[in-house]
Design a protein around this motif. Structure first.
Motif, PDB file in Angstrom:
ATOM      1  N   ASN A   1       0.796  -1.225   0.000  1.00  0.00           N
ATOM      2  CA  ASN A   1       0.000   0.000   0.000  1.00  0.00           C
ATOM      3  C   ASN A   1       0.827   1.273   0.000  1.00  0.00           C
ATOM      4  O   ASN A   1       0.344   2.337  -0.345  1.00  0.00           O
ATOM      5  N   LYS A   2       2.066   1.181   0.401  1.00  0.00           N
ATOM      6  CA  LYS A   2       2.884   2.369   0.615  1.00  0.00           C
ATOM      7  C   LYS A   2       3.440   2.966  -0.667  1.00  0.00           C
ATOM      8  O   LYS A   2       3.478   4.164  -0.838  1.00  0.00           O
ATOM      9  N   LYS A   3       3.818   2.138  -1.565  1.00  0.00           N
ATOM     10  CA  LYS A   3       4.610   2.640  -2.681  1.00  0.00           C
ATOM     11  C   LYS A   3       4.052   2.091  -3.996  1.00  0.00           C
ATOM     12  O   LYS A   3       3.468   1.023  -4.023  1.00  0.00           O
ATOM     13  N   ASN A   4       4.239   2.822  -5.032  1.00  0.00           N
ATOM     14  CA  ASN A   4       3.821   2.371  -6.347  1.00  0.00           C
ATOM     15  C   ASN A   4       4.830   1.328  -6.842  1.00  0.00           C
ATOM     16  O   ASN A   4       5.854   1.656  -7.403  1.00  0.00           O
ATOM     17  N   LEU A   5       4.522   0.076  -6.610  1.00  0.00           N
ATOM     18  CA  LEU A   5       5.472  -0.985  -6.903  1.00  0.00           C
ATOM     19  C   LEU A   5       5.325  -1.500  -8.329  1.00  0.00           C
ATOM     20  O   LEU A   5       4.250  -1.433  -8.924  1.00  0.00           O
ATOM     21  N   LYS A   6       6.394  -2.061  -8.834  1.00  0.00           N
ATOM     22  CA  LYS A   6       6.387  -2.670 -10.160  1.00  0.00           C
ATOM     23  C   LYS A   6       5.752  -4.058 -10.039  1.00  0.00           C
ATOM     24  O   LYS A   6       5.708  -4.637  -8.951  1.00  0.00           O
ATOM     25  N   ASN A   7       5.312  -4.589 -11.148  1.00  0.00           N
ATOM     26  CA  ASN A   7       4.675  -5.919 -11.140  1.00  0.00           C
ATOM     27  C   ASN A   7       5.590  -6.991 -10.556  1.00  0.00           C
ATOM     28  O   ASN A   7       5.136  -7.865  -9.815  1.00  0.00           O
ATOM     29  N   GLU A   8       6.864  -6.929 -10.874  1.00  0.00           N
ATOM     30  CA  GLU A   8       7.809  -7.926 -10.341  1.00  0.00           C
ATOM     31  C   GLU A   8       7.881  -7.844  -8.817  1.00  0.00           C
ATOM     32  O   GLU A   8       7.914  -8.861  -8.126  1.00  0.00           O
ATOM     33  N   GLU A   9       7.876  -6.632  -8.286  1.00  0.00           N
ATOM     34  CA  GLU A   9       7.933  -6.446  -6.833  1.00  0.00           C
ATOM     35  C   GLU A   9       6.648  -6.918  -6.160  1.00  0.00           C
ATOM     36  O   GLU A   9       6.682  -7.547  -5.100  1.00  0.00           O
ATOM     37  N   LEU A  10       5.514  -6.634  -6.797  1.00  0.00           N
ATOM     38  CA  LEU A  10       4.236  -7.115  -6.260  1.00  0.00           C
ATOM     39  C   LEU A  10       4.189  -8.641  -6.262  1.00  0.00           C
ATOM     40  O   LEU A  10       3.665  -9.258  -5.338  1.00  0.00           O
ATOM     41  N   LYS A  11       4.775  -9.240  -7.301  1.00  0.00           N
ATOM     42  CA  LYS A  11       4.809 -10.702  -7.376  1.00  0.00           C
ATOM     43  C   LYS A  11       5.650 -11.285  -6.238  1.00  0.00           C
ATOM     44  O   LYS A  11       5.279 -12.295  -5.639  1.00  0.00           O
ATOM     45  N   VAL A  12       6.764 -10.646  -5.926  1.00  0.00           N
ATOM     46  CA  VAL A  12       7.603 -11.093  -4.804  1.00  0.00           C
ATOM     47  C   VAL A  12       6.809 -11.043  -3.498  1.00  0.00           C
ATOM     48  O   VAL A  12       6.810 -11.995  -2.712  1.00  0.00           O
ATOM     49  N   LEU A  13       6.084  -9.950  -3.281  1.00  0.00           N
ATOM     50  CA  LEU A  13       5.302  -9.802  -2.050  1.00  0.00           C
ATOM     51  C   LEU A  13       4.146 -10.809  -2.017  1.00  0.00           C
ATOM     52  O   LEU A  13       3.844 -11.394  -0.978  1.00  0.00           O
ATOM     53  N   SER A  14       3.509 -11.004  -3.155  1.00  0.00           N
ATOM     54  CA  SER A  14       2.425 -11.986  -3.235  1.00  0.00           C
ATOM     55  C   SER A  14       2.944 -13.396  -2.944  1.00  0.00           C
ATOM     56  O   SER A  14       2.323 -14.167  -2.197  1.00  0.00           O
ATOM     57  N   ASN A  15       4.089 -13.713  -3.512  1.00  0.00           N
ATOM     58  CA  ASN A  15       4.694 -15.028  -3.248  1.00  0.00           C
ATOM     59  C   ASN A  15       5.063 -15.192  -1.778  1.00  0.00           C
ATOM     60  O   ASN A  15       4.938 -16.282  -1.220  1.00  0.00           O
ATOM     61  N   ALA A  16       5.484 -14.105  -1.154  1.00  0.00           N
ATOM     62  CA  ALA A  16       5.835 -14.166   0.270  1.00  0.00           C
ATOM     63  C   ALA A  16       4.604 -14.505   1.111  1.00  0.00           C
ATOM     64  O   ALA A  16       4.681 -15.315   2.039  1.00  0.00           O
ATOM     65  N   VAL A  17       3.462 -13.906   0.781  1.00  0.00           N
ATOM     66  CA  VAL A  17       2.222 -14.218   1.513  1.00  0.00           C
ATOM     67  C   VAL A  17       1.874 -15.691   1.324  1.00  0.00           C
ATOM     68  O   VAL A  17       1.522 -16.384   2.284  1.00  0.00           O
ATOM     69  N   LYS A  18       2.004 -16.172   0.095  1.00  0.00           N
ATOM     70  CA  LYS A  18       1.704 -17.587  -0.169  1.00  0.00           C
ATOM     71  C   LYS A  18       2.639 -18.505   0.621  1.00  0.00           C
ATOM     72  O   LYS A  18       2.206 -19.529   1.155  1.00  0.00           O
TER      73      LYS A  18
END
Length: 183
Positions: free
Chosen positions: A143-160
Motif C-alpha cells: 500500500n505504501k509505494k507504487n510498486l512494479k509488477n515484479e515487486e508485487l509478485k515477490v510480495l504476493s509469493n511471500a504471503v503464499k
C-alpha cells in the motif's frame, strides 16, 4: 460443538478460551495424540471441551486425530487452534466448522523500502515476528509505494509462502534482501 479456530494471536486466544483440558505445543505430533486419547476418553457425566493448540500439525498426527474426531468420545468437544487453515488437512477441515478470530493489537512496523540495510534486516529477524505481523509488513509495503509488477509478485509469493507454513524468518529475509538488492 467441535470446531477449528484460526487466529493471528495464538497466545491470546488460548488464554481467552475456556476449556477443561488444553494441549498447547509448537508442533502437534503422534505422542500428543496419545495424550489427547488419555484425557478425552476419561469418562465424564459432564460435557467437556478439549483445546488443542499448535502452530504446526504433522500429517501422521492429523490422521490419528481425524479418527478421534470422526468418532468422538461422548460429551466431548474439541477446539483446534491454528494460525492458518492450511496447517490442517482437508478431511479435518471438512468435519469441523471454522471460525476466524483476528486481534487488532499487533504493532505495525513501518518499513521504508529505500532504507533497507543489513542492520534493519537483522533487527527484524531478532524480533521473532509472527506470521501475521510479517503479513502486515507485506500489506504495508504493497500500500505504501507504487510498486512494479515484479515487486508485487515477490510480495504476493511471500504471503503464499507464509500460508504454506514456510519458515517465517526465511520469508521475511527473502523480502528484505530482495528490496535491499533493488537499491
Amino acid at each position: 460443538m467441535s470446531k477449528i479456530i484460526v487466529t493471528n494471536d495464538f497466545e491470546k486466544l488460548i488464554e481467552e478460551t475456556k476449556a477443561d483440558e488444553k494441549i498447547v505445543v509448537d508442533e502437534f505430533k503422534v505422542e500428543h495424540v496419545g495424550m489427547l486419547k488419555d484425557v478425552s476418553y476419561l469418562t465424564s457425566k459432564n460435557k467437556k471441551t478439549i483445546l488443542i493448540a499448535a502452530k504446526k500439525y504433522n500429517l501422521i498426527s492429523q490422521n490419528a486425530l481425524l479418527k478421534i474426531l470422526e468418532e468422538p468420545p461422548a460429551n466431548t468437544d474439541f477446539i483446534l487452534v491454528t494460525t492458518s487453515k492450511y496447517a490442517l488437512i482437508d478431511t479435518i477441515k471438512s468435519r469441523l466448522s471454522i471460525e476466524y478470530k483476528k486481534y487488532e493489537n499487533k504493532q505495525e512496523l513501518d518499513i521504508n523500502l529505500d532504507k533497507i540495510n543489513n542492520e534493519l534486516i537483522l533487527d527484524l529477524l531478532k524480533k521473532d515476528l509472527d506470521k501475521e505481523e510479517i503479513k502486515l509488513i507485506i500489506y504495508n509495503l504493497i500500500n505504501k509505494k507504487n510498486l512494479k509488477n515484479e515487486e508485487l509478485k515477490v510480495l504476493s509469493n511471500a504471503v503464499k509462502m507464509l500460508e504454506l507454513n514456510i519458515e517465517k524468518k526465511a520469508v521475511l529475509a527473502y523480502i528484505m534482501l530482495y528490496f535491499k538488492g533493488k537499491e
